[in-house]
Design a protein around this motif. Structure first.
Motif, PDB file in Angstrom:
ATOM      1  N   ARG A   1       4.825  14.182  34.765  1.00 25.47           N
ATOM      2  CA  ARG A   1       4.822  15.554  35.296  1.00 25.47           C
ATOM      3  C   ARG A   1       5.986  15.752  36.279  1.00 25.47           C
ATOM      4  O   ARG A   1       6.641  16.791  36.274  1.00 25.47           O
ATOM      5  N   LEU A   2       6.207  14.747  37.103  1.00 26.24           N
ATOM      6  CA  LEU A   2       7.309  14.833  38.068  1.00 26.24           C
ATOM      7  C   LEU A   2       8.649  14.916  37.347  1.00 26.24           C
ATOM      8  O   LEU A   2       9.517  15.732  37.699  1.00 26.24           O
ATOM      9  N   GLN A   3       8.826  14.096  36.309  1.00 33.15           N
ATOM     10  CA  GLN A   3      10.067  14.137  35.550  1.00 33.15           C
ATOM     11  C   GLN A   3      10.234  15.481  34.844  1.00 33.15           C
ATOM     12  O   GLN A   3      11.340  16.044  34.812  1.00 33.15           O
ATOM     13  N   GLY A   4       9.150  16.019  34.288  1.00 36.13           N
ATOM     14  CA  GLY A   4       9.221  17.336  33.648  1.00 36.13           C
ATOM     15  C   GLY A   4       9.646  18.413  34.630  1.00 36.13           C
ATOM     16  O   GLY A   4      10.466  19.287  34.305  1.00 36.13           O
ATOM     17  N   ALA A   5       9.107  18.370  35.857  1.00 34.36           N
ATOM     18  CA  ALA A   5       9.477  19.358  36.877  1.00 34.36           C
ATOM     19  C   ALA A   5      10.945  19.239  37.248  1.00 34.36           C
ATOM     20  O   ALA A   5      11.634  20.254  37.447  1.00 34.36           O
ATOM     21  N   ILE A   6      11.442  18.002  37.330  1.00 33.70           N
ATOM     22  CA  ILE A   6      12.866  17.799  37.654  1.00 33.70           C
ATOM     23  C   ILE A   6      13.739  18.404  36.569  1.00 33.70           C
ATOM     24  O   ILE A   6      14.761  19.054  36.847  1.00 33.70           O
ATOM     25  N   GLU A   7      13.340  18.236  35.319  1.00 36.09           N
ATOM     26  CA  GLU A   7      14.118  18.800  34.208  1.00 36.09           C
ATOM     27  C   GLU A   7      14.119  20.328  34.256  1.00 36.09           C
ATOM     28  O   GLU A   7      15.158  20.965  34.040  1.00 36.09           O
TER      29      GLU A   7
ATOM     30  N   LEU B   1      10.282  27.159  31.917  1.00 32.34           N
ATOM     31  CA  LEU B   1       9.024  26.451  31.669  1.00 32.34           C
ATOM     32  C   LEU B   1       8.573  26.610  30.222  1.00 32.34           C
ATOM     33  O   LEU B   1       8.111  25.647  29.587  1.00 32.34           O
ATOM     34  N   LYS B   2       8.713  27.808  29.688  1.00 37.59           N
ATOM     35  CA  LYS B   2       8.309  28.051  28.302  1.00 37.59           C
ATOM     36  C   LYS B   2       9.122  27.188  27.342  1.00 37.59           C
ATOM     37  O   LYS B   2       8.581  26.574  26.423  1.00 37.59           O
ATOM     38  N   ASP B   3      10.426  27.135  27.561  1.00 39.23           N
ATOM     39  CA  ASP B   3      11.285  26.347  26.678  1.00 39.23           C
ATOM     40  C   ASP B   3      10.985  24.849  26.809  1.00 39.23           C
ATOM     41  O   ASP B   3      11.024  24.110  25.812  1.00 39.23           O
ATOM     42  N   TRP B   4      10.703  24.392  28.037  1.00 37.38           N
ATOM     43  CA  TRP B   4      10.347  22.985  28.221  1.00 37.38           C
ATOM     44  C   TRP B   4       9.072  22.668  27.440  1.00 37.38           C
ATOM     45  O   TRP B   4       8.979  21.633  26.767  1.00 37.38           O
ATOM     46  N   GLY B   5       8.081  23.554  27.527  1.00 34.14           N
ATOM     47  CA  GLY B   5       6.836  23.331  26.805  1.00 34.14           C
ATOM     48  C   GLY B   5       7.030  23.305  25.297  1.00 34.14           C
ATOM     49  O   GLY B   5       6.406  22.504  24.591  1.00 34.14           O
ATOM     50  N   THR B   6       7.909  24.164  24.789  1.00 29.65           N
ATOM     51  CA  THR B   6       8.190  24.181  23.347  1.00 29.65           C
ATOM     52  C   THR B   6       8.828  22.873  22.896  1.00 29.65           C
ATOM     53  O   THR B   6       8.536  22.360  21.812  1.00 29.65           O
TER      54      THR B   6
ATOM     55  N   ARG C   1       5.848  19.406  23.020  1.00 28.04           N
ATOM     56  CA  ARG C   1       4.543  19.911  22.563  1.00 28.04           C
ATOM     57  C   ARG C   1       3.393  18.959  22.838  1.00 28.04           C
ATOM     58  O   ARG C   1       2.222  19.342  22.766  1.00 28.04           O
ATOM     59  N   PHE C   2       3.700  17.699  23.137  1.00 28.32           N
ATOM     60  CA  PHE C   2       2.642  16.737  23.460  1.00 28.32           C
ATOM     61  C   PHE C   2       2.004  17.033  24.814  1.00 28.32           C
ATOM     62  O   PHE C   2       0.909  16.544  25.116  1.00 28.32           O
ATOM     63  N   ALA C   3       2.695  17.799  25.645  1.00 27.25           N
ATOM     64  CA  ALA C   3       2.170  18.110  26.986  1.00 27.25           C
ATOM     65  C   ALA C   3       1.020  19.109  26.878  1.00 27.25           C
ATOM     66  O   ALA C   3       1.148  20.150  26.245  1.00 27.25           O
ATOM     67  N   GLY C   4      -0.088  18.770  27.506  1.00 24.92           N
ATOM     68  CA  GLY C   4      -1.237  19.662  27.478  1.00 24.92           C
ATOM     69  C   GLY C   4      -1.106  20.808  28.464  1.00 24.92           C
ATOM     70  O   GLY C   4      -0.169  20.862  29.265  1.00 24.92           O
ATOM     71  N   SER C   5      -2.068  21.725  28.423  1.00 22.47           N
ATOM     72  CA  SER C   5      -2.013  22.898  29.308  1.00 22.47           C
ATOM     73  C   SER C   5      -2.088  22.486  30.772  1.00 22.47           C
ATOM     74  O   SER C   5      -1.437  23.086  31.635  1.00 22.47           O
ATOM     75  N   GLY C   6      -2.869  21.431  31.069  1.00 20.02           N
ATOM     76  CA  GLY C   6      -2.938  20.952  32.448  1.00 20.02           C
ATOM     77  C   GLY C   6      -1.625  20.358  32.915  1.00 20.02           C
ATOM     78  O   GLY C   6      -1.230  20.535  34.071  1.00 20.02           O
ATOM     79  N   ASP C   7      -0.949  19.665  31.998  1.00 18.43           N
ATOM     80  CA  ASP C   7       0.367  19.105  32.331  1.00 18.43           C
ATOM     81  C   ASP C   7       1.364  20.224  32.620  1.00 18.43           C
ATOM     82  O   ASP C   7       2.113  20.165  33.605  1.00 18.43           O
TER      83      ASP C   7
ATOM     84  N   GLY D   1       4.639  23.360  36.330  1.00 16.89           N
ATOM     85  CA  GLY D   1       4.982  24.677  36.870  1.00 16.89           C
ATOM     86  C   GLY D   1       4.713  24.768  38.354  1.00 16.89           C
ATOM     87  O   GLY D   1       5.510  25.330  39.118  1.00 16.89           O
ATOM     88  N   ASN D   2       3.599  24.202  38.807  1.00 15.58           N
ATOM     89  CA  ASN D   2       3.279  24.234  40.238  1.00 15.58           C
ATOM     90  C   ASN D   2       4.321  23.491  41.065  1.00 15.58           C
ATOM     91  O   ASN D   2       4.709  23.937  42.152  1.00 15.58           O
ATOM     92  N   ILE D   3       4.768  22.340  40.579  1.00 15.58           N
ATOM     93  CA  ILE D   3       5.803  21.603  41.315  1.00 15.58           C
ATOM     94  C   ILE D   3       7.077  22.441  41.406  1.00 15.58           C
ATOM     95  O   ILE D   3       7.709  22.527  42.474  1.00 15.58           O
ATOM     96  N   VAL D   4       7.462  23.064  40.294  1.00 14.60           N
ATOM     97  CA  VAL D   4       8.689  23.865  40.269  1.00 14.60           C
ATOM     98  C   VAL D   4       8.595  25.039  41.239  1.00 14.60           C
ATOM     99  O   VAL D   4       9.505  25.273  42.053  1.00 14.60           O
ATOM    100  N   TYR D   5       7.500  25.780  41.184  1.00 18.20           N
ATOM    101  CA  TYR D   5       7.341  26.934  42.075  1.00 18.20           C
ATOM    102  C   TYR D   5       7.271  26.499  43.535  1.00 18.20           C
ATOM    103  O   TYR D   5       7.896  27.117  44.407  1.00 18.20           O
ATOM    104  N   ASP D   6       6.510  25.436  43.810  1.00 19.16           N
ATOM    105  CA  ASP D   6       6.418  24.941  45.191  1.00 19.16           C
ATOM    106  C   ASP D   6       7.787  24.493  45.696  1.00 19.16           C
ATOM    107  O   ASP D   6       8.143  24.725  46.858  1.00 19.16           O
TER     108      ASP D   6
END
Length: 430
Positions: free
Chosen positions: A6-12, A28-33, A36-42, A47-52
Motif C-alpha cells: 500500500r505504501l509503495q502504491g501511494a508513492i507511485e 488513483l483510478k489509473d493506478w487501480g486499472t 487489478r489485484f488490489a482490492g477495494s480496501g487496498d 488513496g488515504n495516504i495520498v490525500y493525507d
C-alpha cells in the motif's frame, strides 16, 4: 495487500500527481486499472495516504527534510497513522512489495525536527503567497483555521424532504454510522475515519436510489438555506453546476413555485437531469442558454460563483499546490462579470445571494464591495440576523465580517469553506 504494498502504491500515485500535475482521482483510478489485484480496501488505503500526504505536504517535507513522494508517504504513517519508524520497519521487513527504506538522513531529520521552527506558511501547510489572505481573513485564528482545513472531511448528506424525513434516512443508513449534522436541519454526517478506513459507498444504498438523500456538504446545505426560498416564489440558481443547491432549493419550496437552474457550462450541468428525476422535483427548469432567462425576474437569485475552491482543500488538496495568483485574478474577473449579469434578474425587493467556496477576501468581501460601489439599488443585509432566523438553535457560528458577510470553515462550523453575502434590491415587490 500488506502495508508495504500500500505504501509503495501511494508513492507511485504521488509521483504521478507531482510529476504530471494530474488530479488525484484520475491518478488513483489509473493506478487501480493497472493493478487489478488490489482490492477495494487496498485502493482506499492508498488513496488515504495520498490525500493525507498532500494536505500536509509542506510540514511533512519540512520534518523529513525531503519533499520526495517516498518521504511524504512515510511521514503520513509516522505523523497520522500511528506508526513509529521502528514499528513500520518491522512491518516492512521481508515484504517484497515494500518500497526502498528511507535514507538515514531523512529518519534523523524526522527524529530531530520541530515544526515550531518552521516558517508560518509551512506550519499552516499553505502556499506562501496565500498566507497574508488567511491572516487578513481570520486574524489571530489563522493557524487554527489552516490546520482544520488540513484534516480529513466527513461525508455529508442532505435528506430530500420531498420523499423522506431525517430520522427515516438516518435509520436506513445506520450501518454507515450516519448521525445528525450540527447546523443544517436536514443533514446527516458520516465521520471520516482514520488510517486506512474507507467511507461507505452511500450511492449504492437503496435509499439513495429511491431519492431519499443527496451527497452534499453541510456548508453547501447551509448557504442554500440562507437563500430563504419559499413555496410559490420564483428562484434563479445562476451557476447551478451539477444541481446540488438547486435540489435543496426545490425541496425548501416543497415543489411549489419555480426554480430556474442555469449554467453556461453544459458539462457541469449534465448530471442535474438524473438527479432531479431521482429526487422527484417538479418545479425546476434547466437552462444552458442565458437567452432563455431574458425578460424574467426573480424573488431570489443565487450565485454560486466560480472561484479558486480554497474552501474545498480538505477534499481536493492537490489543487492547493497548483493555485496561482494568475488563477485568482481570472476568478475575480469572472466573479465581477457574474454579479453584474445575475443582478439584472432580481425583482425589486428580492434577494441576491452571493456564494463562493473560497476563503480569500479578494474573491468574497472585496467582490461585494466592488459590486456595491456607486450602486444605490442594492444593500447588504445583516447576515448575522439572518443566521439566527434560519438556524436559531445552532451550536456553531461562522465568522461574521462587518455583520454583513459570513464565512463558514472547518474550524468554525465543521463544514467546507463557504462565503455568503445576502443583498436586497431596493423597491417593492407588490
Amino acid at each position: 495487500m500488506r502495508i508495504g504494498g500500500r505504501l509503495q502504491g501511494a508513492i507511485e500515485v504521488l509521483s504521478e500527481v507531482e510529476e504530471r500535475k494530474r488530479p488525484i482521482a484520475n491518478a488513483l483510478k489509473d493506478w487501480g486499472t493497472a493493478h487489478r489485484f488490489a482490492g477495494s480496501g487496498d485502493r482506499a488505503a492508498i488513496g488515504n495516504i495520498v490525500y493525507d500526504a498532500l494536505r500536509l505536504k509542506l510540514s511533512h517535507a519540512f520534518l523529513m527534510d525531503d519533499d520526495s513522494p517516498a518521504a511524504l508517504a512515510h511521514a503520513v504513517l509516522f505523523r497520522q497513522w500511528g506508526f513509529t519508524p521502528e514499528s513500520l520497519a518491522e512491518r516492512l521487513d521481508g515484504d517484497k512489495f515494500a518500497p526502498e527504506p528511507l535514507s538515514e538522513s531523512a529518519l534523523a531529520a524526522f527524529a530531530s525536527g520541530n515544526l515550531a521552527d518552521a516558517p508560518d506558511h509551512v506550519r499552516a501547510d499553505l502556499p506562501e503567497w496565500i498566507l497574508p489572505a488567511f491572516k487578513e481573513n481570520f486574524g489571530d485564528d489563522w493557524l487554527a483555521e489552516a490546520e482544520a482545513l488540513n484534516l480529513r472531511p466527513s461525508l455529508d448528506l442532505r435528506v430530500n424532504t420531498l420523499k423522506a424525513d431525517r430520522e427515516k434516512v438516518k435509520k436506513a443508513l445506520s450501518r454507515a454510522g450516519a448521525d445528525l449534522t450540527a447546523i443544517a436541519p436536514q443533514g446527516l454526517r458520516i465521520p471520516p475515519g482514520s488510517g486506512g478506513d474507507r467511507l461507505p459507498n452511500v450511492t449504492a444504498e437503496l435509499a439513495f436510489q429511491k431519492g431519499w438523500f443527496e451527497v452534499q456538504d453541510e456548508g453547501s446545505q447551509i448557504v442554500a438555506r440562507l437563500v430563504d426560498a419559499h413555496a410559490g416564489q420564483q428562484v434563479l440558481d445562476y451557476c447551478a453546476g451539477g444541481g446540488g443547491k438547486t435540489l435543496a432549493l426545490a425541496a425548501d419550496m416543497d415543489n411549489a413555485g419555480q426554480v430556474h437552474a442555469y449554467d453556461a457550462d453544459r458539462t457541469r450541468l449534465a448530471p442535474i437531469i438524473e438527479r432531479l428525476r431521482r429526487a422527484g422535483t417538479r418545479n425546476v427548469q434547466v437552462h444552458d442558454d442565458a437567452a432563455a432567462l431574458e425578460g424574467l425576474s426573480f424573488d431570489r437569485v443565487l450565485i454560486d460563483a466560480p472561484c479558486t475552491g480554497t474552501g474545498t482543500w480538505r477534499r481536493r488538496p492537490d489543487i492547493k499546490w497548483r493555485l496561482s495568483e494568475k488563477n485568482l485574478e481570472e476568478r475575480m474577473a469572472q466573479q465581477d462579470a457574474v454579479l453584474a449579469a445575475a443582478s439584472r434578474f432580481v425583482k425589486p425587493g428580492g434577494l441576491l445571494v452571493y456564494v463562493t467556496c473560497s476563503l480569500l477576501p479578494a474573491e468574497n468581501q472585496a467582490r461585494i464591495a466592488a459590486f456595491l460601489e456607486g450602486r444605490a439599488d442594492f444593500e447588504a443585509l445583516d447576515i448575522a440576523a439572518l443566521w439566527q432566523e434560519r438556524f436559531p438553535s445552532s451550536p456553531k457560528q461562522p465568522h461574521f465580517t462587518d455583520g454583513r458577510f459570513a464565512t463558514l470553515t472547518p474550524a468554525s462550523t465543521g463544514t467546507d469553506g463557504f462565503f455568503c453575502a445576502v443583498l436586497r434590491k431596493q423597491g417593492w415587490t407588490g
